[in-house]
Write a protein that holds these residues in place. Structure first.
Motif, PDB file in Angstrom:
ATOM      1  N   SER A  81       0.837  -1.196   0.000  1.00  0.00           N
ATOM      2  CA  SER A  81       0.000   0.000   0.000  1.00  0.00           C
ATOM      3  C   SER A  81       0.873   1.247   0.000  1.00  0.00           C
ATOM      4  O   SER A  81       2.050   1.187   0.357  1.00  0.00           O
ATOM      5  CB  SER A  81      -0.885   0.025   1.249  1.00  0.00           C
ATOM      6  OG  SER A  81      -1.717   1.172   1.253  1.00  0.00           O
ATOM      7  N   ALA A  84       0.948   3.753   5.437  1.00  0.00           N
ATOM      8  CA  ALA A  84       1.916   3.211   6.389  1.00  0.00           C
ATOM      9  C   ALA A  84       1.349   1.983   7.100  1.00  0.00           C
ATOM     10  O   ALA A  84       0.139   1.837   7.240  1.00  0.00           O
ATOM     11  CB  ALA A  84       2.278   4.275   7.426  1.00  0.00           C
ATOM     12  N   LEU A  85       2.236   1.129   7.556  1.00  0.00           N
ATOM     13  CA  LEU A  85       1.856  -0.076   8.300  1.00  0.00           C
ATOM     14  C   LEU A  85       0.946   0.276   9.473  1.00  0.00           C
ATOM     15  O   LEU A  85      -0.042  -0.416   9.730  1.00  0.00           O
ATOM     16  CB  LEU A  85       3.109  -0.798   8.800  1.00  0.00           C
ATOM     17  CG  LEU A  85       2.907  -1.939   9.787  1.00  0.00           C
ATOM     18  CD1 LEU A  85       2.128  -3.082   9.149  1.00  0.00           C
ATOM     19  CD2 LEU A  85       4.237  -2.437  10.318  1.00  0.00           C
ATOM     20  N   GLU A  86       1.257   1.338  10.169  1.00  0.00           N
ATOM     21  CA  GLU A  86       0.499   1.722  11.364  1.00  0.00           C
ATOM     22  C   GLU A  86      -0.977   1.961  11.058  1.00  0.00           C
ATOM     23  O   GLU A  86      -1.825   1.794  11.926  1.00  0.00           O
ATOM     24  CB  GLU A  86       1.101   2.980  12.000  1.00  0.00           C
ATOM     25  CG  GLU A  86       2.488   2.782  12.547  1.00  0.00           C
ATOM     26  CD  GLU A  86       3.580   2.758  11.470  1.00  0.00           C
ATOM     27  OE1 GLU A  86       3.423   3.392  10.398  1.00  0.00           O
ATOM     28  OE2 GLU A  86       4.585   2.064  11.691  1.00  0.00           O
ATOM     29  N   ASP A  87      -1.291   2.351   9.832  1.00  0.00           N
ATOM     30  CA  ASP A  87      -2.677   2.615   9.453  1.00  0.00           C
ATOM     31  C   ASP A  87      -3.540   1.355   9.458  1.00  0.00           C
ATOM     32  O   ASP A  87      -4.761   1.435   9.603  1.00  0.00           O
ATOM     33  CB  ASP A  87      -2.750   3.259   8.064  1.00  0.00           C
ATOM     34  CG  ASP A  87      -2.111   4.633   8.019  1.00  0.00           C
ATOM     35  OD1 ASP A  87      -1.891   5.239   9.087  1.00  0.00           O
ATOM     36  OD2 ASP A  87      -1.819   5.104   6.897  1.00  0.00           O
ATOM     37  N   GLU A  89      -2.223  -1.907  10.893  1.00  0.00           N
ATOM     38  CA  GLU A  89      -1.436  -2.933  11.582  1.00  0.00           C
ATOM     39  C   GLU A  89      -2.265  -4.104  12.111  1.00  0.00           C
ATOM     40  O   GLU A  89      -1.913  -5.261  11.909  1.00  0.00           O
ATOM     41  CB  GLU A  89      -0.635  -2.292  12.713  1.00  0.00           C
ATOM     42  CG  GLU A  89       0.521  -3.136  13.159  1.00  0.00           C
ATOM     43  CD  GLU A  89       1.566  -2.334  13.909  1.00  0.00           C
ATOM     44  OE1 GLU A  89       2.615  -2.924  14.175  1.00  0.00           O
ATOM     45  OE2 GLU A  89       1.339  -1.160  14.222  1.00  0.00           O
ATOM     46  N   ILE A  92      -3.720  -6.196   9.200  1.00  0.00           N
ATOM     47  CA  ILE A  92      -2.656  -6.965   8.551  1.00  0.00           C
ATOM     48  C   ILE A  92      -2.285  -8.175   9.405  1.00  0.00           C
ATOM     49  O   ILE A  92      -2.143  -9.280   8.895  1.00  0.00           O
ATOM     50  CB  ILE A  92      -1.432  -6.072   8.274  1.00  0.00           C
ATOM     51  CG1 ILE A  92      -1.782  -5.030   7.195  1.00  0.00           C
ATOM     52  CG2 ILE A  92      -0.219  -6.906   7.852  1.00  0.00           C
ATOM     53  CD1 ILE A  92      -0.780  -3.895   7.070  1.00  0.00           C
ATOM     54  N   GLY A  99       3.028 -10.686   5.430  1.00  0.00           N
ATOM     55  CA  GLY A  99       3.536  -9.398   5.860  1.00  0.00           C
ATOM     56  C   GLY A  99       3.032  -8.272   4.997  1.00  0.00           C
ATOM     57  O   GLY A  99       2.106  -8.439   4.201  1.00  0.00           O
ATOM     58  N   PHE A 100       3.679  -7.122   5.155  1.00  0.00           N
ATOM     59  CA  PHE A 100       3.257  -5.888   4.510  1.00  0.00           C
ATOM     60  C   PHE A 100       4.482  -5.088   4.104  1.00  0.00           C
ATOM     61  O   PHE A 100       5.470  -5.038   4.831  1.00  0.00           O
ATOM     62  CB  PHE A 100       2.415  -5.067   5.491  1.00  0.00           C
ATOM     63  CG  PHE A 100       2.111  -3.680   5.013  1.00  0.00           C
ATOM     64  CD1 PHE A 100       1.046  -3.446   4.172  1.00  0.00           C
ATOM     65  CD2 PHE A 100       2.903  -2.606   5.412  1.00  0.00           C
ATOM     66  CE1 PHE A 100       0.760  -2.154   3.721  1.00  0.00           C
ATOM     67  CE2 PHE A 100       2.621  -1.322   4.967  1.00  0.00           C
ATOM     68  CZ  PHE A 100       1.550  -1.096   4.122  1.00  0.00           C
ATOM     69  N   LEU A 101       4.386  -4.457   2.936  1.00  0.00           N
ATOM     70  CA  LEU A 101       5.412  -3.514   2.487  1.00  0.00           C
ATOM     71  C   LEU A 101       4.723  -2.276   1.929  1.00  0.00           C
ATOM     72  O   LEU A 101       3.709  -2.390   1.239  1.00  0.00           O
ATOM     73  CB  LEU A 101       6.268  -4.121   1.373  1.00  0.00           C
ATOM     74  CG  LEU A 101       7.209  -5.250   1.761  1.00  0.00           C
ATOM     75  CD1 LEU A 101       7.789  -5.904   0.508  1.00  0.00           C
ATOM     76  CD2 LEU A 101       8.327  -4.729   2.660  1.00  0.00           C
ATOM     77  N   THR A 102       5.284  -1.109   2.236  1.00  0.00           N
ATOM     78  CA  THR A 102       4.798   0.081   1.559  1.00  0.00           C
ATOM     79  C   THR A 102       5.311   0.031   0.126  1.00  0.00           C
ATOM     80  O   THR A 102       6.359  -0.559  -0.157  1.00  0.00           O
ATOM     81  CB  THR A 102       5.290   1.377   2.235  1.00  0.00           C
ATOM     82  OG1 THR A 102       6.711   1.399   2.214  1.00  0.00           O
ATOM     83  CG2 THR A 102       4.770   1.486   3.660  1.00  0.00           C
ATOM     84  N   LEU A 114      11.384 -10.135   4.149  1.00  0.00           N
ATOM     85  CA  LEU A 114      10.074 -10.362   4.745  1.00  0.00           C
ATOM     86  C   LEU A 114       9.718 -11.848   4.773  1.00  0.00           C
ATOM     87  O   LEU A 114       9.142 -12.343   5.731  1.00  0.00           O
ATOM     88  CB  LEU A 114       9.015  -9.583   3.963  1.00  0.00           C
ATOM     89  CG  LEU A 114       7.589  -9.656   4.484  1.00  0.00           C
ATOM     90  CD1 LEU A 114       7.476  -8.952   5.829  1.00  0.00           C
ATOM     91  CD2 LEU A 114       6.653  -9.009   3.496  1.00  0.00           C
TER      92      LEU A 114
END
Length: 124
Positions: A81, A84-87, A89, A92, A99-102, A114
């Motif tokens: 996306s 950010a991950l924090e949006d 978390e 996810i 996992g997740f990557l920006t 990852l």
């Protein structure tokens, strides 16, 4: 083991840029999809090792697409996306994704890290 990748995003421009980036760094992109429905068809046809799924697919939830891919396909799923991950978390963490990557951090190296260093997907 190779890491054959399917990219799922509603932006043709991003798909083209991500394909060039990943293939230059040794991750073959076997296909792309612009929607969740297309992603499910492509995953069944191409049997990728890895599927990168955008969280926002022009009104579709990438979380829903990831869940359906996890039910139907044997592959690693990584959510991507511009956010950010924090949006996202908690969502996810509750998803079937590995996992997740920006999008700005997307690279073959980041994917390999990852997925556990060598990028190999576990046998299921």
């Amino acid at each position: 083991m190779s890491m054959r990748c399917l990219l799922v995003d509603d932006s043709i421009r991003f798909l083209e840029a991500a394909r060039r980036l990943l293939e230059r760094d040794g991750i073959p992109v076997v296909g792309v999809a612009l929607s969740g429905a297309e992603a499910l068809v492509r995953a069944a046809e191409l049997t990728p090792d890895l599927v990168l799924v955008d969280l926002d697919l022009d009104g579709e939830s990438g979380f829903d697409v990831a869940a359906e891919l996890a039910r139907r396909a044997s592959c690693a799923i990584v959510l991507i996306s511009t956010h950010a991950l924090e949006d996202f978390e908690e969502l996810i963490a509750d998803s079937p994704a590995r996992g997740f990557l920006t999008k700005s951090a997307l690279s073959a190296r980041a994917i390999r890290e990852l997925l556990g260093g060598d990028g190999e997907t576990p046998a299921t």
